[in-house]
Design a protein around this motif. Structure first.
Motif: not given
Length: 639
Positions: A173-178, A274-278
């Motif tokens: 969610e934080s990433y999507l805001k940016e 989320i897979m990529l973030m992990a």
């Protein structure tokens, strides 16, 4: 020399189908046009497509056919590759999820996530849609059916491993805001936020014990990898991620564009990030979820009698007719309607009358008046300068539209130049200039202006209708063309072909109509009508066109949506029982027809001031309710 800027574009890997229809081709043709355009502009492009070959439904189909899954799939994949070749698709890699390199990469990804504690063992109990390979909670079902395809779901209970989606939700969610540009168009972002992120993500089941046709989990041989984790990983496995040679991964990742259909947008914008973030990897720059190609507003299928193999259209009308229609007709991001009649209509109007006619008569005039050789225009008139300025502005304008992924309007910009050249012929009347030796010089300049304008338009069209562009260059006598020499006047002279080739022969639309009527299915059984009423009774009903400005779910009635409708002169709240067929955000902006003089009534505590008209139609053998829409201005009276 500086290194070329890279551009990585992907389509989703396709479920192997032996019945490809025109809707299957849509995404891949778009991706091909984007890849070609970037390549023409000097980018180092990598275009990936492929096939998704694991999962329960493939295993079931293979068992029914009495062969192994791989034996079942292999000929289907060859059929897909042949179709892409027929459509002039130039991909850099066709990945199969049964490829050894992909299998090894997926197993390493699962092991890495397990070792770092992002995957844990548990038990799954919930609803599973086999056709969509999707897990759903009770609250996400629509009338007890899969919310994506509307088909039956099965209660599944088994030991499984889970990926901690909930752990990464705040980070996403934080990433999507940016980076709001990740999810495009904006309407798809709103859908993902309201339907999935806002209610809270549940951890994802990433393995199955009941499905044997899949990639084995290294840390638990009784399990296979959930097909969507397997499928999504192809975007990095194809580049050599976690392999001995990851040079392509370092060069092309993150992807510039994942181009996907709206039905799989959720997987690509929630699970995949989320897979990529992990994994500690960068996210793709953009995921674009386009609409569906439909026929008569419904899905394309053999059972509905509206299916044709795309190669039939290619054989009858040519590959560039099919490509042009797919790229020009459908508003990108929205659903679009395909019809053979409309495709032929666009071919005749645009490709035949506008483009083909311009090339044919210009090459003919160059031969007739100058023996095929025309030299550069050096004596510009005010009219010439206006036309040349319009031509020179094409490159930047088309670039801007392609960056916005607005392919239909990029084509409109190119054809506006072609239409301007046709008008220029009418304004300068070359046949009149040819009557006098004194105006022969002016005639040369006019024909050069047209020929060079055709060259510039054809340079742009290479990405969309490559075969036609090549044929035009051949008729202009050009063998070395590129955007390095794009500007008007870059060619000193033209030596055109002696016999101009007709690019697009006109199709008789009346004959086509007769042919399609002969192919059509017999008429359906007549509807049983209600008792007749007098005209005076009907005349009492007041129906008006309005536009939905707001739409939300009824707080106390699951089947009812609450509309705010603008009729121009007033706004009304109207309730309608269509929640099973529409999501509220899909209806905002839609024009509807409402009965205005129906006595207001209270429904579960909220007042409804009118009634929205709706109609029942059959979709995949099931009845579906749709609101009656209108293209008339709001406030129009329906009579």
């Amino acid at each position: 020399m500086s290194e070329k800027k890279s551009y990585y574009v992907t389509t989703p890997i396709y479920y192997p189908s032996d019945n490809f229809h025109i809707g299957h081709c849509y995404t891949t043709v778009i991706a091909d046009a984007l890849a070609r355009y970037k390549k023409l502009k000097g980018y180092d492009v990598y275009f990936l497509t492929g096939s998704d070959e694991h999962g329960q439904k493939l295993e079931d189909r293979a068992n029914k056919a009495g062969v192994t899954p791989k034996e079942f799939i292999d000929p289907i994949i060859e059929n897909a590759k042949d179709l892409w070749k027929s459509l002039d698709i130039e991909y850099d890699k066709f990945i199969r999820t049964t490829d050894d390199e992909h299998v090894a990469c997926v197993q390493k990804i699962m092991q890495k996530l397990y070792d770092q504690g992002d995957i844990y063992k548990g038990a799954y109990e919930g609803w599973y849609c086999t056709p969509c390979e999707s897990f759903w909670t009770e609250s996400q079902l629509v009338d007890g059916k899969c919310p994506d395809c509307g088909r039956e779901v099965k209660m599944t209970k088994e030991d499984a491993y889970f990926l901690k989606l909930s752990k990464y939700q705040p980070k996403l969610e934080s990433y999507l805001k940016e980076h709001p540009e990740l999810m495009q168009p904006v309407s798809r972002y709103n859908e993902m936020y309201n339907n999935f992120l806002k209610p809270g993500l549940k951890d994802l089941c990433v393995s199955r014990t009941s499905v044997k046709w899949g990639i084995p989990v290294t840390f638990d041989p009784n399990q296979t990898v959930y097909v969507w984790v397997d499928a999504l990983s192809n975007y990095i496995s194809a580049l050599g991620y976690l392999s001995d040679d990851d040079s392509k991964f370092k060069k092309y990742w993150p992807a510039d564009l994942h181009l996907v259909g709206k039905e799989i947008f959720r997987f690509h914008t929630i699970i995949w990030p989320i897979m990529l973030m992990a994994l500690g990897l960068e996210l793709p720059k953009k995921v674009y979820g386009h609409g569906w190609l439909t026929i008569g507003g419904g899905k394309i299928s053999k059972s509905k009698g509206n299916y044709k193999d795309p190669r039939v259209f290619i054989k009858d009308y040519g590959v560039d007719t099919v490509r042009y229609f797919l790229l020009s007709e459908v508003p990108f991001g929205s659903d679009g309607n395909f019809s053979e009649e409309l495709m032929v209509e666009r071919r005749n109007a645009d490709l035949c009358n506008v483009l083909g006619n311009l090339v044919n008569r210009t090459v003919s005039m160059a031969n007739k008046y100058f023996g095929g050789t025309v030299t550069k225009n050096v004596n510009y008139t005010e009219l010439d300068e206006e036309v040349v300025s319009f031509l020179n502005s094409m490159n930047d304008e088309v670039d801007a539209k392609m960056e916005q992924l607005d392919i239909p309007n990029s084509l409109k910009l190119i054809f506006s130049r072609v239409e301007r050249l046709n008008k220029y012929i009418d304004e300068t009347t070359p046949w009149t200039l040819a009557k006098s030796e004194e105006t022969k010089g002016r005639l040369n300049d006019v024909l050069y202006t047209i020929l060079d304008g055709i060259r510039m338009a054809s340079l742009e069209l290479q990405a969309y209708i490559p075969s036609t562009s090549k044929r035009i260059f051949e008729q202009l006598g050009l063998s070395d063309v590129s955007f390095d020499n794009y500007a008007f006047g870059s060619v000193d002279s033209y030596k055109v072909t002696e016999k101009p080739e007709i690019l697009f022969a006109r199709i008789d639309e009346e004959e086509l109509k007769k042919k399609l009527e002969a192919e059509a299915e017999p008429a359906v059984e007549p509807v049983k009508h209600k008792d007749e009423i007098e005209f005076t009774d009907f005349d009492k009903v007041e129906m008006v066109v309005g536009q939905v400005t707001e739409c939300s779910k009824h707080p106390d009635a699951d089947k009812i949506l609450v509309f705010n409708v603008d009729f121009g002169y007033e706004q009304r709240q109207i309730l309608s029982g269509v929640a099973a067929y529409y999501k509220p955000e899909e209806l905002v902006g839609k024009k509807v027809v409402a009965v205005m003089n129906l006595k207001p009534r209270k429904i579960r505590g909220l007042m409804s001031n009118g009634m929205l008209l709706s109609a029942v139609k059959e979709v995949d053998g099931k009845e579906k309710l749709e609101l009656v829409s209108s293209d008339m201005p709001i406030g129009s009276i329906v009579c």
